[in-house]
Design an enzyme around this catalytic site. Structure first.
Site, PDB file in Angstrom:
ATOM      1  N   GLY A 135       0.793  -1.223   0.000  1.00 30.15           N
ATOM      2  CA  GLY A 135       0.000   0.000   0.000  1.00 30.15           C
ATOM      3  C   GLY A 135       0.821   1.266   0.000  1.00 30.15           C
ATOM      4  O   GLY A 135       0.340   2.314   0.423  1.00 30.15           O
ATOM      5  N   LYS A 166      -0.397   2.197  -4.379  1.00 33.80           N
ATOM      6  CA  LYS A 166      -0.939   3.525  -4.646  1.00 33.80           C
ATOM      7  C   LYS A 166      -0.675   3.982  -6.081  1.00 33.80           C
ATOM      8  O   LYS A 166      -1.447   4.767  -6.639  1.00 33.80           O
ATOM      9  CB  LYS A 166      -0.320   4.530  -3.668  1.00 33.80           C
ATOM     10  CG  LYS A 166      -0.760   4.362  -2.213  1.00 33.80           C
ATOM     11  CD  LYS A 166      -2.209   4.726  -2.006  1.00 33.80           C
ATOM     12  CE  LYS A 166      -2.559   4.977  -0.546  1.00 33.80           C
ATOM     13  NZ  LYS A 166      -2.419   3.796   0.311  1.00 33.80           N
ATOM     14  N   ASP A 242      -8.559   5.957   2.240  1.00 29.74           N
ATOM     15  CA  ASP A 242      -7.531   6.746   2.907  1.00 29.74           C
ATOM     16  C   ASP A 242      -6.926   7.763   1.945  1.00 29.74           C
ATOM     17  O   ASP A 242      -7.048   7.638   0.728  1.00 29.74           O
ATOM     18  CB  ASP A 242      -6.424   5.827   3.449  1.00 29.74           C
ATOM     19  CG  ASP A 242      -5.828   4.931   2.367  1.00 29.74           C
ATOM     20  OD1 ASP A 242      -6.610   4.365   1.580  1.00 29.74           O
ATOM     21  OD2 ASP A 242      -4.592   4.795   2.320  1.00 29.74           O
ATOM     22  N   ASP A 243      -6.293   8.768   2.519  1.00 28.31           N
ATOM     23  CA  ASP A 243      -5.548   9.781   1.776  1.00 28.31           C
ATOM     24  C   ASP A 243      -6.412  10.467   0.724  1.00 28.31           C
ATOM     25  O   ASP A 243      -6.017  10.630  -0.436  1.00 28.31           O
ATOM     26  CB  ASP A 243      -4.301   9.164   1.123  1.00 28.31           C
ATOM     27  CG  ASP A 243      -3.320   8.634   2.161  1.00 28.31           C
ATOM     28  OD1 ASP A 243      -3.514   8.909   3.360  1.00 28.31           O
ATOM     29  OD2 ASP A 243      -2.361   7.950   1.768  1.00 28.31           O
ATOM     30  N   ASN A 385       2.871  -2.990   5.973  1.00 30.36           N
ATOM     31  CA  ASN A 385       3.038  -2.233   4.732  1.00 30.36           C
ATOM     32  C   ASN A 385       4.542  -2.150   4.477  1.00 30.36           C
ATOM     33  O   ASN A 385       5.260  -1.479   5.217  1.00 30.36           O
ATOM     34  CB  ASN A 385       2.444  -0.828   4.866  1.00 30.36           C
ATOM     35  CG  ASN A 385       2.428  -0.069   3.545  1.00 30.36           C
ATOM     36  OD1 ASN A 385       2.572  -0.656   2.480  1.00 30.36           O
ATOM     37  ND2 ASN A 385       2.247   1.243   3.624  1.00 30.36           N
TER      38      ASN A 385
END
Length: 585
Positions: A135, A166, A242-243, A385
């Site tokens: 991730g 990502k 997320d993000d 991660n």
């Protein structure tokens, strides 16, 4: 090495395997477990494996001997019993039998060829979810990296790999678009490799940058993506949110329906995940509960967003959480309990170690520390991660395997040393070199706040001895360790069992070689200064500047590390050199 078993008792009736072994299949046998058993026996010198009983018999996936069967153990539990010319590999399920086969392989490897000691093992994992989530930001892993990673997870009894890079545009920016045929074929190969290793390939789709929560077209696009991966064999799914800017709507309809603020975002995300769980996952009996990564994926603060998830998100959905920070120094039992309470759902810890996408120029090889064993009482799993460097991440992953299997006895330093020994293939010189190299790559500013602690302690000892007037003794004590730094790269390159480890750390190995040389030249400066030899001081200083310039020019090939100089013992090695020369930094 697989994680330490929960219960192990020795027996006195070990035996030699001989040339011929019988194989009896039981109800939880599967082809992958049988493959491991056959490979193990062949490497141990068995030349003939027959179906049915023989002078030595392996009961694969069923009971035998006078031992309690695996029935009643937790999921993935198993029994291994060796004695009286029989070997019992009895799993509570097919994955348990697979793990029993892995354990037999380790038992056989630990003896002289062709012999097995008598033993009874009852074993099971403490945490249901153990493994990794790809991730991170920056250069994703290659297809070969992922295939190898899945083999590593399976061999260490980890059962989870989450595909969430990502920088895969079809995972995030272009999440609506179907995967091209070639990419889908690669994913299919990964899924097959995961199945072979008894690893759940978890497909994550991250729509938060552009999704309209009220759009049925967007929902159907998400489901179509999931259906394509389901057809390839995926049975675990994740919706990471997320993000993202969770107060930014992507349709007027969303703004009208949900309003503003964190609570509105939580309600919209709950609605999306509930539809996936109830309308799609619940209709497929072989699919695990949905996972989601909340936008507020860390801390324990009570907020309208968390309240909305707690009250509105389907109870079956599993929520990811990284701890009290994005990369926390510690995760305690109390914090894990509080996370479960504040989110109101089962918690799966997405642990951001050893990920280095935020630590530009650093490769993180220190021990996996700061996680209390008791947190396992409050979460369903803990997954790593990892770094942009897949093979180098195995040092930390080894410890994730041990922590997830048996956290009660987890010892971070001992686990780290076992991980290093595995990468070194047990070779003492390579183990020592890896420990020296790893010391120079300790600092991450999150879990590990002191850089190069071993080197720092040796430099402090040098200064104390030097200040005490024993110049020769100070140099004699320190120089062997500085030689070890300078020589570590060559030893690691020749000694590690995984060529990819050497390839991925190549830039840092080169940099450590130059810094080792600069440190040794710093000793020459001290020595020449003490002797009043200005010429030798100047010569050593010039060499230091040359070596540091060479180190500073090295770059890794992967983003984000390709844009910055690499960090090797910074704050320690450079400080010592500067102290010696008065100006070099």
């Amino acid at each position: 090495m697989t994680p330490e078993a929960q219960q192990t008792n020795s027996r006195s009736d070990g035996f030699d395997l001989g040339d011929t072994v019988g194989l009896v299949h039981g109800p939880t046998t599967d082809p992958d477990a049988e493959r491991i058993v056959r490979d193990t026996l062949t490497r141990a010198g068995v030349t003939t494996i027959v179906d049915g009983e023989a002078a030595v018999t392996v009961h694969l996936g069923g009971a035998g001997l006078d031992v309690e069967p695996a029935a009643g153990l937790p999921a993935e539990g198993y029994v291994v019993a060796v004695g009286d010319h029989q070997i019992v590999l009895d799993g509570v399920d097919t994955r348990g039998t697979y793990y029993a086969a892995l354990t037999l392989d380790q038992l056989v490897q630990g003896n002289h060829v062709g012999h097995v000691d008598g033993v009874e093992i009852r074993d099971w994992p403490t945490l249901p979810y153990r493994g990794s989530i790809e991730g991170f930001y920056g250069t994703p892993w290659s297809h070969a990296d992922r295939l190898d990673h899945l083999d590593y997870l399976g061999a260490h009894k980890m059962n989870t790999y989450q595909y969430a890079p990502k920088d895969d545009v079809y995972h995030r920016e272009q999440w609506r678009d179907p995967y091209p045929a070639d990419k889908l074929a690669e994913l299919g190969e990964l899924i097959e490799r995961a199945q072979r290793n008894k690893v759940d390939f978890t497909f994550a789709l991250s729509p938060g940058l552009s999704i309209a929560y009220t759009s049925d077209d967007d929902f159907q696009a998400l489901i179509a993506k999931f259906e394509a991966l389901y057809a390839l064999g995926v049975r675990v799914f994740n919706v990471p949110l997320d993000d993202i800017e969770y107060e930014k709507w992507h349709s007027d309809e969303d703004a009208t329906k949900y309003g503003t603020g964190g609570g509105a975002a939580g309600a919209a995300q709950a609605d999306l995940c509930n539809r996936v769980q109830r309308e799609w996952i619940a209709t497929k009996p072989d699919v695990a509960p949905l996972q989601m990564v909340p936008t507020e994926y860390y801390d324990l603060e009570e907020t309208p967003y968390k309240q909305a998830l707690r009250e509105q998100l389907d109870p079956a959905v599993i929520v990811h959480w990284t701890g009290t920070a994005v990369v926390p120094e510690r995760i305690t039992s109390a914090q894990a309990a509080a996370a479960k309470a504040v989110f109101g759902h089962d918690i799966l810890i997405w642990d951001n170690y050893p990920v280095n996408d935020y630590a530009h120029g650093r490769i993180l090889l220190a021990a996996y520390t700061g996680r209390e064993p008791g947190l396992a009482e409050h979460v369903v799993g803990i997954i790593s991660n990892p770094m942009n460097q897949a093979a180098a991440s195995k040092l930390a992953l080894y410890s994730f395997a041990e922590f997830g299997w048996k956290p009660a006895t987890y010892d971070a330093d001992a686990s780290w040393r076992r991980a290093i020994a595995e990468r070194a293939g047990g070779d003492a010189a390579t183990i020592a070199a890896l420990e020296v190299f790893a010391d120079l790559t300790t600092y991450d500013g999150k879990l590990h706040l002191i850089n190069a602690p071993v080197l720092a302690s040796k430099l402090a000892a040098f200064k104390a001895t030097w200040d005490g007037g024993d110049l020769a003794g100070a140099i004699a004590d320190l120089e062997p360790y500085l030689e070890a730094i300078e020589n570590a790269s060559a030893q690691i390159r020749s000694g590690v069992i995984d060529p990819e480890f050497e390839a991925e750390t190549d830039a840092w190995l080169d940099a450590s070689f130059y810094w080792g040389g600069a440190l040794r030249q710093a000793l020459r400066v001290f020595e020449a200064q003490a002797e009043g030899n200005a010429s030798d001081v100047a010569t050593a200083r010039d060499e230091i500047e040359h070596l540091i310039t060479q180190a500073d020019e090295i770059r890794d090939v992967r983003l984000p590390h390709s844009k910055v100089r690499l960090r090797i013992g910074d704050g320690v090695a450079d400080a010592f050199v500067a102290q010696a020369t008065g100006s070099v930094s």
